[in-house]
Every structure is written in structure tokens, then in C-alpha cells.
Write an enzyme that holds these catalytic residues in place. Sequence first.
Site, short mmCIF file in Angstrom:
data_model
loop_
_atom_site.label_atom_id
_atom_site.label_comp_id
_atom_site.label_asym_id
_atom_site.label_seq_id
_atom_site.Cartn_x
_atom_site.Cartn_y
_atom_site.Cartn_z
N HIS A 179 -1.44 9.67 13.65
CA HIS A 179 -0.56 8.95 12.72
C HIS A 179 -0.65 7.44 12.85
O HIS A 179 -0.60 6.72 11.86
CB HIS A 179 0.87 9.42 12.97
CG HIS A 179 1.90 8.80 12.11
ND1 HIS A 179 2.09 9.17 10.79
CD2 HIS A 179 2.79 7.82 12.34
CE1 HIS A 179 3.06 8.44 10.28
NE2 HIS A 179 3.51 7.62 11.19
N ASP A 208 2.58 5.44 7.15
CA ASP A 208 4.02 5.69 7.32
C ASP A 208 4.79 4.98 6.20
O ASP A 208 4.39 5.05 5.05
CB ASP A 208 4.45 5.25 8.72
CG ASP A 208 5.77 5.86 9.15
OD1 ASP A 208 6.80 5.18 8.99
OD2 ASP A 208 5.76 7.00 9.62
N TYR A 264 15.69 5.09 6.31
CA TYR A 264 15.52 6.50 5.96
C TYR A 264 16.62 6.95 5.01
O TYR A 264 16.36 7.61 4.01
CB TYR A 264 15.52 7.37 7.22
CG TYR A 264 14.22 7.32 7.96
CD1 TYR A 264 13.91 6.23 8.78
CD2 TYR A 264 13.27 8.32 7.84
CE1 TYR A 264 12.71 6.16 9.44
CE2 TYR A 264 12.06 8.26 8.50
CZ TYR A 264 11.78 7.18 9.30
OH TYR A 264 10.58 7.10 9.97
#
Lengths: 470, 436
Positions: free
Chosen positions: B409, B202, B352
Amino acid sequence: KQHIEKALSDLDPCKLKVLAVSSVGIGGLLCYMAWRKKTKKIPVGDGWWREGEKPLSEDRTIRPFVVETSEEMIQDLYQRIGQTRFTESLEDGRFHYGFNSAYLKKVAKYWRHEFDWEKQVRVLNKYPHFKTNIEGLDVHFIHVKPVQRTGQKVLPLMMVHGWPGSFYEFYRILPLLTETEGDFVFEVICPSIPGYGYSEAPRKQGFSSLDAARIFHKLMDRLHFTDYYIQGGDWGSLITCNMAQMKPEYIRGMHLNMINARAGSTMTIVCLLVGRYLPFLVGFTREDVCRIYPYMQKNVYELLRESGYMHIQATKPDTAGCGLNDSPVGLAAYILEKFSTWTDFKNRDLEDGGLERKFSLDDLLTNVMIYWTTGSIIPSMRFYKENLGSSSNFYKRLDNVTKIYVPTGLAAFPHELVHCPRVWARSRFTDIRSYTYMPRGGHFAAFEEPALLSQDLMQFVKKVESKRPK
Amino acid sequence: MAWRKKTKKIPVGDGWWREGEKPLSEDRTIRPFVVETSEEMIQDLYQRIGQTRFTESLEDGRFHYGFNSAYLKKVAKYWRHEFDWEKQVRVLNKYPHFKTNIEGLDVHFIHVKPVQRAGQKVLPLMMVHGWPGSFYEFYKILPLLTETEGDFVFEVICPSIPGYGYSEAPHTQGFTCLDAARIFHKLMDRLDFSDYYVQGGDWGAFITCSMALMKPECIRGLHLNMVNAKAGGALSIISLLVGRYLPFLVGFTREDVCRIYPFMQKNVYKILRESGYMHIQATKPDTAGCGLNNSPVGLAAYILEKFSTWTDYKNRDLEDGGLERKFSLDDLLTNIMIYWTTGSIIPSMRFYKENMGANFQKTMDNTTKIHVPTGLAAFPHELLHCPRVWARSRFTDIRSYTYMPRGGHFAAFEEPVLLAQDLLQFVKKVESKRPK
């Protein structure tokens, strides 16, 4: 007749054949054009939105409804506002990261200490409210009868709200429509979309704008209206378009303050490339050019920057709304950010988002309270998924490829999220009676510029009425 | 050709993340830190859980509209009545925690020294978490790395990205992966490491890649469980069109074909369906996180939805999202408590926006190649599959590329044994090739 017979008999067989073939050809072409012009409708369908089977008999009663509040509800709200955990905004963040924390604290303080919900409930109740059960759902609406002068014609009008708005957005324009000087005055119905505010939320999957449109037709039918005007923006625009597509014979005229129409994609691209330099060639006016270009900035980048909410609501509404249903200040931040940015993009540069320039905190918070007290934020978000997030392509859905044939009035507000030039609108709306470049105003037209919107609506209706057969 | 082959680095830069001017002297002390809790904090949590207003899910909604309300009630009930936060805090504190101030921010990390056997070499390793995870994701893999049978054992540093958990959040705009990478290099330097392995998934994958680009001479090896590399645009498209029918022609293996096709479904539609959170966090983080910072159950729904869907896409068809198949509620809620007790959900989301604001694909760190020894672990249920042939366009020295047999993930959290094995075999390969 004799002349024709003589003329025909004078022709030799070869020419006769040519004449015959071209007649058939022209006849066929005329038929084709007539078919194309023929009003196409979309299917009405039906629905049942509770668990279980639809019962045999329908409950068609219309019951009066009164908005109520309680001390308990207010104390719970105050307690939750009081325990809000704010997160400091970044230095000079303004509204670029979302709702600014310093201004949010001011809003929360006002909400806790000055906003009078009991008084606002009285304001809400100044118009009569009702509920009636359609397709298994209690549908809420207000029904405002006009002050009718002698000689005035009363025209029924339904106005449909969007997200994150409510029927309350129409409270400033209603006095201007239900008491007028001219030849006509409106009797107005403002429903709440199922899942929003006082209208019950669907329990089954799949409730789209088509279903809302059909339910609103049934509502008007239950109120004994057979012929009415409709007005809408945001989801209201889509729902009223669907109403016009389903039962055009009932729609006297349709007025929109948000126009969702695009020419076919190749033509759009050509238009855009050429339109900047030779606007007249593609049918753009100077005002169109001002509002559309620079294209990438205004249409692509801005939309990407502003459509995060749409993306998450169209895919994970239950997750997106969960925290908002527990935190009134969180809910206020989420909703009021739209009232700031969609009224004017430049509001993102302001520390306070420019909210109180066009709206009062009382009005803004009343709208938020409708979502808060009914716990309807998640159902309101699901509407995005049901319309946009299903596996079928939204743009290929039947209602998006079918044209609209009812008399249409379009009000293009300068700060609306996307500008639609008249020439593009014509590809979808075949009977535009009125297209106005509004001088100011954004997405929440009725709420922000009620006088301008009502003026445009009335001049449109006047045009439609004058052309109707007596 | 020699110039092209030369290792390119990206500039290191510098930063200061508080308001005001950077002072002349730097505080380089490393202070021990203990995770604490209080009765007040727990009572506030319980009160908020108790006042949650749930919204009934749609009939047969399962996890298709997001977190299912019936299962969320079960999670909330467990959290309120069975989850023991004081016990979990003791679990968190079983490794030593520290804080040190870098570029104006208190950076948190755990520092786990190994059990060193005779003859074993100790190799420093930094493991970087992502969103919505934390350093706690590494607690199951740490025992497997700090006590081994082979020739080497790891001394592990797990920091918290600034803005996440116990690491202070930046107060000024513009804090990106590059800044986190530089700060983590400074951290390793402060701990007197000059030469270390880095591992991540990630955001951790982006940050460790940036670390490898900034100071390749400090990176002994880079191991990733999320691979973000694409061949150049035209090549991708041709690969995709041809690869389905003649995979060998474009360098795809049979496993690649299984994992990539049908392309539209597995890559485009799936990404569209799952990236709403990314879109809103990259544009309006302060709005998106506001309600979550006040509703623990809302925060749990938001975060746990990812632990469900990103572990196995098919979990969306289950009433309970399949969460407890791979994770315990205690572990999942501990991770959430780190976000809740520190109020760090908004700063974590801002990361982000800071990274994706300007054109993401064209940033320097995404277009420069990586030359350090690299190990790639391709997990089958990771969000996107990256075939080795595409990875080669970005990583010039791939020593190991493994098709992992299972896992999604959150590799370290879900399949610690598999990840540890892959990391160990990669490091073994790298170590064996190093000059003595």
C-alpha cells in the site's frame, strides 16, 4: 380392551393396513415432536487459561479480597490527567464525531479536583469481595447476603455485567434485591468476567462467552449453589444464555435486559415487510412497530453508526486499547461515549451528551477507574475478537443455533440498541414467562433504572416460583 | 453518443473553514516554514514513553490481535534511547517548506526544484499522501524524480492534507476530498502552475481523482498507485463468477486471477478484518483519537500496525510484524512524530467521517468518469486489486497499466525505485502523444 379387539377384528385387511400405517406415521410424528421439544444442551467443555500445562490438583479456596488504592496510584492518575492534550471539537460538533472536547474538559476537571477515589473505594468495599482460582484464572466476585425476614425464601441470583461496564453497575439495584417485602429475597453474586476489572485476564487465545459461562457455573458450584437465577445484559446476556444452554437443570430462571434473538432470515424479512402495515399478521404489537420502524434507520443505519468500536475490537483489540491504557481521559472518552449514546441515541445532539441526566459523574468515573486501575481495557476488548472475530461464523456457533428451555423473563427497554419483538424472541426462548415493554431506560438498565429493572425481575421470579412444584 | 463522450466535469465550489465569515480580501502570501523542535517537546515525549503501561500479548498472538506487545516494547525502547529527533528534523528540513493560507487554512507543502540538465523539460508534479502517512513518505522517491537522465525532470510539490501534520485543520464540519482537491488546485495556481501531473495513493488517490474531475484542463496526467474503480454492480458479480474459470471472457488476465481469487478470502473477509479502523474513524473520530493524542506509544502502535499489515498481509503471522524488512525505524518514527508533534491524529481521522458520512459510493466524484491521461500501478500487496477491465469503466484514457512485481500500500515509501520507474514511463508515454 374387548371393544378395541372387536372393532379391530371388524375391519377388513385393507382398512387395517391403513390404520397400521397411519398409526406408525402418527407415532413417528409424535416421537419427532417430542424429540424437538426435548431440552437440548450444549457441551460444557473445559479450559486452562495460563501458559503451560494444567496441574493435577485444583486450588478451590475462596479468598477474601479488598479493593485498595495508594497515594502513588492517585498521583500518577492526576499527573496523566494534567498532561492531557485536548483537540478542539468542530463547530457545532456536539456528540456527532464522538465525545465532545469541551465537555470532556469538564469531566477531566471534575475527575482531577472533585472526584474522591478513596471515598469511592470505600463505596466499592461496602459489599464483601472475593477471589477464587478457576481454570487457572483468579475470578473476582462480590457476594451479597440478604436481609432475610421471617418466612422469606432466599433465592440465589447471579448478575453478569457487560462492556464497558462492571460489577459496579449493580450497586444501585443490589439494595432493592437483597431487602424486599415479598415472599422471597435474593442472595446475589456479581462476578467480573475474566479479563475485566479485578478478574484475571486469560493468557491464552480463544476465551469466549462459553468459557465464561462454564467458569461461572463452577463458581456457583464452589459456593454450594445447585439451583439459581441468572440475570444479564450486554455480554452478561450472552453469558447467561450460555449458562442456561450448558446446564439448564441448574437454572431456576433467566432474566435478560438485552435480548439477542432473531427469527430465521426469510421469516425476518417477511415480518419486516409486512409488519409495518399489518403488524398483527406477523405477531407485532403496536409498541413493536413504534420501536422497530423506520427499519433501515433504526436498525441498519444506527447500528452501522454505532458499531465502529465493535468492529475494531473484534479485529485489532491490542491496537485499539493501547493508547487508552496510558491516557485516563482518553479511556474516559471512549467508555463514557457509550454511556451517553447507548442510554439514548438523541444524546448525540447534546453538547454534553446528556450523561449527567441519568448518571452521576462519581458513578461513571468509578466504573472507568475499575478499568484504569487494573489496566484491563485491552483484555476486555479481546473478548470481542474471541467471540465475534474468529474465523468461524458467530451466527452459526452452536450456542446461537440452540434454543433455550429454561423459564425466561425478558425486559425490553425502549432505548436499547436493538428491539426484539416477543414473536422473534419466541423462536429462541421456548419458555418465556414474562415479556415487558419497559417504559423508559436504555442499554445500561441496572445502572440507569434500577427500580424498574428490579420490579420486572421480581414479578418474573414470582411467576416462576408460583409455578414450581412444592 | 457525442453528448455521452463529452468530458464531464464536477463543480469546483468554494469553502471557508474557520468560524465566522469569509473576509473580503484573501491573503495570498507564501511564507517559508521551517520544522522546529524543542528540548521541552522531547522531554515530554520521553516522559510519556517512559510511563507507558504495556499489556502482555496472548500466547502466540503475533500480530493477529493487533500490534504485538513484545515488539512494541522494542520499538518504544528504540524511540526513547536511539531515535534522534533533532537529526530527523534536519532531514525533514532538507527540502524547503512553505505555508500559505487558502480558504482560511494554513496549507503546508514542500516545493522541490529539480536539478535540470541541458535540454530537459521541467514538468510540475503534485504528489498527495494518505492516512496514516504524510508528505514524508515521498522523501525516498523525490531524488529519483528531481534528478533524471531522460527528456524531462519533475518539479515536485508535496502538500499536507488540511488536518494532517503541518497543515492547519478545518474548524468547521464537512471538509471532504473535493475540498482538498479544490484547495490543491488553488495552491498550484498560486505557484503559477497551470498544467501539471498529479500522483497519489490512499486518500491521495481520491483527492487527485477529484482534481482530475474538477479541472481536467489543468491535469496533464494522473498516476495512481491505489486504484478505486469497480464495474457497475451486476457486471462485477458476473465478472467474479465467470472470471475464475474463464478469465479471458470477462477481460481478466492470469495475474488478475491470481490476485483476486479466492474472492471471499482476499476481498471480503480480509477487508472485514482490516477495516475496523475505518469504521470507527468514519463514525467516532474524536473518541478514537483521544487516547492516541496522549500516548505516543499508543499512537505508534495504531499507525505502525498499518505499515505492517498493509505492506504484506502475511506480516500478521510474524512476531515483529515484518516492519523492519521494508522500512527503517527512523523513517517510521519520523512519520509518527509528524502526527505526534502536531497533535493531528483526531483531525486526520475526521477526514474519514467527512468523506464517508453520506452514501460514499454514490457521491458525485465516485460516479463520474475520468478523462485525463491516466497511469495505474497495481501493486501486488495493495489492499484490493483492481483489474484493468474494471478500471476502464471509470478511467476512459488509461495510457499505462502495470502489474508491479512487488510492494504494498505504501508504494512510494516502500518501493520508491519501482514507483518512480512506472511514473516516468507513464509520463514519457503521455508526453510523446501531446501536440508539440
